[in-house]
Design a protein around this motif. Structure first.
Motif: not given
Length: 353
Positions: A246, A44, A237-238, A223, A215, A41-42, A144, A242-243, A142
């Motif tokens: 990492s 990228s 991101w959503y 984007q 985030i 869920k977290v 999620h 932006w994510w 995507n």
């Protein structure tokens, strides 16, 4: 209740394994406790065909890229969602040495590195000195809507038990397993780091990697692409955010997001970006990986009714669909597994007490 397969965990591994088993008219029951900060869920959601400072081609990518496009597109149609998009990576060379590396790779046959066109076009947004390159194709998953949509499909078909799995309730027999009032031919563990808490899989050569990301709101940054500068990636991101991350930490004192990471990322963003940004949130999670960077797929050598589908590490989005299909074919039609992923390579240590 009787089902063909009991699947523990509904991350990307549990999602695709249950998807492909159901495609073969098998009944599944997925047991999964809702966890907002699971590694899937977290993540990228990026599928990048090259990796590392040497920007080398990733393992099996020639096979994985087309399979990923087909599998995510297929499940997306079933969910009525756009699950996969092509958003090529614009990568900025952080040094002259990296510029030379990119130029060399770009000249090689079947390279995924291309010219990014006018090297000045991104100067409005980024501060860079050594040019930029396009990595094509790069896919963005995507995650999620994928996980949420498939979860609803499972729930609507009585294929989801939303609770924490209790290993003490599992009964293991030669040709089946039981769990509370459920009987299944096999149980398959797809539940991330929790899998390795169970005696059956504790001997496997795994490692936990911690990932962190910020985030961020970066108004004006298009984007249409993923952006990469050295080890830092900025991924759409959503909700227009932006994510940014990492970290890849093998040693860590806490599983929680850290101030050190946050401050380091903000400092790096200030040096890279020419436009303002705001940090909205910070996320962190642990993911299991294999020491030789190959998945764990298959059935336990001592317990034919117990299986594992895990250890994808940072490459879960590209590896999970392909090996889920292969594992489903193995379970239902006894088709062979790729020897480099087959859990049989660890039969000796799995049979040790």
């Amino acid at each position: 209740m009787k089902v063909d397969y009991l699947i523990i965990g509904q991350g990307i591994c549990g999602t695709f394994l249950s998807y492909y088993l159901k495609q073969q008219d098998k009944t599944v029951l997925v047991i999964d406790e809702l966890q907002p900060f699971s590694s899937t869920k977290v993540a990228s959601g990026v599928i990048n065909p090259v990796t590392g400072r040497r920007v080398v081609t990733t393992w099996m990518i020639e096979t994985l890229l087309p399979f990923a496009w087909e599998s995510y597109s297929s499940i997306g149609k079933e969910l009525n969602e756009t699950i996969i998009e092509q958003k090529n990576t614009i990568s900025f060379a952080p040094s002259y040495q990296m510029k030379e590396t990119y130029e060399k790779r770009m000249s090689e046959k079947d390279s995924y590195i291309n010219s990014a066109g006018d090297n000045q076009q991104y100067k409005t947004f980024f501060n860079y000195l050594f040019g930029c390159y396009s990595i094509e194709p790069t896919y963005l998953i995507n995650l999620h809507p994928l996980l949420k949509g498939w979860r609803k499909k499972l729930f609507d078909s009585d294929g989801l038990l939303e609770e924490s799995f209790d290993i003490s309730m599992l009964g293991v027999h030669e040709d089946h397993v039981t769990y509370k009032n459920i009987t299944a031919q096999k149980v398959i563990f797809c539940n991330g780091i929790s899998t390795f808490e169970y005696t059956y899989w504790q001997n496997l050569p795994y490692v936990y990697n911690k990932g962190q990301a910020l985030i961020a709101d970066i108004p004006g940054l298009p984007q249409t692409n993923i952006y990469k500068y050295g080890a830092l990636s900025a991924v759409p991101w959503y909700d227009g955010l932006w994510w940014v991350g990492s970290s890849y930490e093998n040693e860590f004192e806490t599983t929680e997001p850290t101030a050190v990471f946050r401050e380091g990322m903000i400092k790096e963003l200030n040096s890279i970006l020419n436009i303002p940004f705001t940090i909205i949130d910070q996320v962190a999670s642990l993911r299991p990986a294999t020491l030789e960077r190959r998945p764990f797929v298959g059935l336990h050598p001592q317990h034919n009714s117990i299986g594992i589908f895990n250890g994808m590490g940072t490459k879960g989005c590209s590896l999970a669909p392909y090996f889920a299909k292969q594992f489903a074919d193995h379970l239902t039609h006894n088709q062979p597994l790729d020897a480099l992923a087959d859990i049989k390579r660890f039969n000796r240590i799995l049979m040790e007490k």
